[in-house]
Design a protein around this motif. Sequence first.
Motif, PDB file in Angstrom:
ATOM      1  N   ILE A 228     -50.342   2.987   5.909  1.00 22.95           N
ATOM      2  CA  ILE A 228     -48.974   2.941   6.421  1.00 22.95           C
ATOM      3  C   ILE A 228     -48.961   3.399   7.871  1.00 22.95           C
ATOM      4  O   ILE A 228     -49.580   4.396   8.232  1.00 22.95           O
ATOM      5  CB  ILE A 228     -48.060   3.835   5.564  1.00 22.95           C
ATOM      6  N   GLU A 229     -48.224   2.677   8.701  1.00 18.75           N
ATOM      7  CA  GLU A 229     -48.177   3.024  10.117  1.00 18.75           C
ATOM      8  C   GLU A 229     -47.518   4.384  10.293  1.00 18.75           C
ATOM      9  O   GLU A 229     -46.666   4.804   9.501  1.00 18.75           O
ATOM     10  CB  GLU A 229     -47.430   1.957  10.912  1.00 18.75           C
ATOM     11  N   PRO A 230     -47.913   5.130  11.345  1.00 20.60           N
ATOM     12  CA  PRO A 230     -47.459   6.523  11.512  1.00 20.60           C
ATOM     13  C   PRO A 230     -45.939   6.695  11.472  1.00 20.60           C
ATOM     14  O   PRO A 230     -45.443   7.637  10.856  1.00 20.60           O
ATOM     15  CB  PRO A 230     -48.038   6.914  12.866  1.00 20.60           C
ATOM     16  N   ALA A 231     -45.179   5.815  12.123  1.00 19.49           N
ATOM     17  CA  ALA A 231     -43.720   5.987  12.169  1.00 19.49           C
ATOM     18  C   ALA A 231     -43.117   5.871  10.769  1.00 19.49           C
ATOM     19  O   ALA A 231     -42.219   6.641  10.404  1.00 19.49           O
ATOM     20  CB  ALA A 231     -43.096   4.951  13.099  1.00 19.49           C
ATOM     21  N   THR A 232     -43.617   4.926   9.965  1.00 21.50           N
ATOM     22  CA  THR A 232     -43.108   4.766   8.605  1.00 21.50           C
ATOM     23  C   THR A 232     -43.511   5.950   7.742  1.00 21.50           C
ATOM     24  O   THR A 232     -42.723   6.440   6.924  1.00 21.50           O
ATOM     25  CB  THR A 232     -43.620   3.453   7.989  1.00 21.50           C
ATOM     26  N   ARG A 233     -44.743   6.433   7.913  1.00 23.95           N
ATOM     27  CA  ARG A 233     -45.178   7.628   7.177  1.00 23.95           C
ATOM     28  C   ARG A 233     -44.246   8.802   7.454  1.00 23.95           C
ATOM     29  O   ARG A 233     -43.800   9.492   6.539  1.00 23.95           O
ATOM     30  CB  ARG A 233     -46.601   8.022   7.560  1.00 23.95           C
ATOM     31  N   GLN A 234     -43.975   9.045   8.723  1.00 20.45           N
ATOM     32  CA  GLN A 234     -43.125  10.178   9.085  1.00 20.45           C
ATOM     33  C   GLN A 234     -41.711  10.011   8.538  1.00 20.45           C
ATOM     34  O   GLN A 234     -41.083  10.989   8.120  1.00 20.45           O
ATOM     35  CB  GLN A 234     -43.098  10.338  10.613  1.00 20.45           C
ATOM     36  N   PHE A 235     -41.223   8.788   8.518  1.00 17.33           N
ATOM     37  CA  PHE A 235     -39.890   8.534   7.972  1.00 17.33           C
ATOM     38  C   PHE A 235     -39.857   8.823   6.480  1.00 17.33           C
ATOM     39  O   PHE A 235     -38.934   9.476   5.976  1.00 17.33           O
ATOM     40  CB  PHE A 235     -39.483   7.091   8.256  1.00 17.33           C
TER      41      PHE A 235
END
Length: 366
Positions: free
Chosen positions: A137-144
């Motif tokens: 999962i791309e970092p921005a989606t992970r953080q979300f």
Amino acid sequence: MQSLSYQPTGAIIAAATTSLPEEIGGDRNWDYRYSWVRDASFTMKALWVAACPDEAQEFFGFMTAAAAHSRPDRHLQIMFGIGGEHDLSERLLPQLSGWRHSGPVRVGNGAWDQPQLDVYGELLDAAFQLREQLGEIEPATRQFLIALADAAARQWEQPDNGIWEVRGEPQHFLYSKLMCWVALDRAITMAEQLHAAHRVDEWSSTAAKIRAAILTRGWNDEAGAFTQSFNSPDLDAAALMMSIVGFLPAADPRMVSTVDAIILRLTDARGLVYRYKTESGVDGITGNEGTFLLCTFWLAHVLADAGRTVEARTVFENAVRHVNDVGLLAEEIDSVTGEQLGNFPQAFSHVGLVNAAWAIHQAEQL
């Protein structure tokens, strides 16, 4: 479901219409031409059953992109326009009389800015169902997604407007607490994929607190069932989701008792299920409504999961016999006439149909 999808963005709308009434001559008339976060996890499963992986991934992508502009530290917005629009302010069109004089006609939906804690669990459950497709999962989606789990952990004790978008006072709705538990449960399961193993202990501790609260404050001895909100005797078909999301097995005696109470007190002569009874005015809206097809399919689903396959098939067939001449369903059914009510075609009803049919099929193979 595919006919309700908007290909340019991947949005799937709840229905193609606005203001078709839940009671002829009543004012329970809403605009459903938007994409609800709540629909995400239900729809993901149905799209998997229907072998539509591209549509599932596109819908998840739309939801995460649109929702990422919300503030989970406040509350996650519950619905969006098909282009990702956020402001869905409701207004009336008084120059229109409405279908069969069932006004008002509404554009926009006043629930768009309600706090509804269930959405954290629905988005994380959607991610969980797509976890193999998502891969790294791309970092921005992970953080979300991590932020969603943290928001569920932080906010679960607050009252909200619940899955049915009540326009009365916020309550401690059982379903909202349940879906906060789902948010943490799915985040824990996906912790490695989210690069969040360090969050598991804290998430697990809060999930255990939510579970204990649901099992004690969500159960009502008078009703013999899990009920609509904490310390309330009022039934709500949303309690059926407790087994569908894996909180309790369908054969657990408390779930069996809840199912039997819903069959006895929330089911009409046609064998269809009401969401809840509104005599207490908890939803803040006048008038009545029909039986709810999604809830009827939930009942069939849970009966199948409990091994009560003959009953499950009967409930399922009671619902599907109300399809129209091209096989489509609205949101509700009039208990007296059998007429379809509410916005049409309703994604929730078809999603429930697909998931219940799959559950019955799986149960009958055992």
